[in-house]
Design an enzyme around this catalytic site. Sequence first.
Site, mmCIF file in Angstrom:
data_model
loop_
_atom_site.group_PDB
_atom_site.id
_atom_site.type_symbol
_atom_site.label_atom_id
_atom_site.label_comp_id
_atom_site.label_asym_id
_atom_site.label_seq_id
_atom_site.Cartn_x
_atom_site.Cartn_y
_atom_site.Cartn_z
ATOM 1 N N LYS A 111 0.935 -1.105 -0.079
ATOM 2 C CA LYS A 111 0.163 0.089 -0.150
ATOM 3 C C LYS A 111 0.780 1.373 -0.023
ATOM 4 O O LYS A 111 1.938 1.231 -0.055
ATOM 5 C CB LYS A 111 -0.906 -0.111 1.272
ATOM 6 C CG LYS A 111 -1.552 -1.264 1.381
ATOM 7 C CD LYS A 111 -2.614 -1.567 0.294
ATOM 8 C CE LYS A 111 -3.361 -3.296 0.660
ATOM 9 N NZ LYS A 111 -4.109 -3.473 -0.529
HETATM 10 C C1 LIG Z 1 -4.734 -4.675 0.729
HETATM 11 C C2 LIG Z 1 -6.392 -4.655 0.710
HETATM 12 C C3 LIG Z 1 -6.998 -5.263 1.545
HETATM 13 C C4 LIG Z 1 -6.462 -6.032 2.630
HETATM 14 O O1 LIG Z 1 -5.737 -5.302 3.653
HETATM 15 P P1 LIG Z 1 -5.195 -5.969 4.812
HETATM 16 O O2 LIG Z 1 -4.401 -5.077 5.600
HETATM 17 O O3 LIG Z 1 -4.026 -7.060 4.030
HETATM 18 O O4 LIG Z 1 -5.823 -6.689 5.605
HETATM 19 C C5 LIG Z 1 -8.477 -5.057 1.602
HETATM 20 N N1 LIG Z 1 -9.231 -4.377 0.678
HETATM 21 C C6 LIG Z 1 -8.441 -3.789 -0.359
HETATM 22 C C7 LIG Z 1 -9.159 -2.985 -1.267
HETATM 23 C C8 LIG Z 1 -7.025 -3.940 -0.170
HETATM 24 O O5 LIG Z 1 -6.440 -3.284 -1.324
#
Ligand SMILES: *Cc1c(COP(=O)(O)O)cnc(C)c1O
Length: 150
Positions: A111
Amino acid sequence: MPSYTFVSTANAFVLRGATIVFCDSRSDHPGIDESKIEALITPKTKAIVPVHYAGVACDMDVIMDIAKRHNIFVVEDAAQAIDNYYIDSDKNLIPIGTQGHLSTFSFHESKNIICGEGGMLVINDERFINRSEMYLRKLFFHSFGVLGFW
Ligand SMILES: *Cc1c(COP(=O)(O)O)cnc(C)c1O
């Protein structure tokens, strides 16, 4: 929730016994098709979970209006939406994750902002403050085995 998302969006609810009902995505972007939400709502519906996939905002004006009329909650998956905005019907720029009752952001290494497996819960409704703090404490103790941190 929309059919196009990461599995943890559904898992968070399934692990607590919820039945997931998927709503189709829009044809012009991967967000939930707000015109198809209302037909899926039943007396058992508790929440709408829009996923702002890749930081592209869902139509929050329509979604919040539907939720209000049906007295259900909105939990925004804003995992990838840090520093992204929703443009409302008056052309205001509204940070994604500030309109639903609860919103989640991911700090996974894929992210915009990272810290290992971290994340952030945004609480926009006072009714959820105490309960959220309890869950987060439990989660923290499970992860690190430390007592009395907060
Ligand atoms: C990365 C992501 C998640 C998951 O996030 P985590 O912190 O790994 O649980 C959920 N929804 C979307 C749209 C994502 O891009």
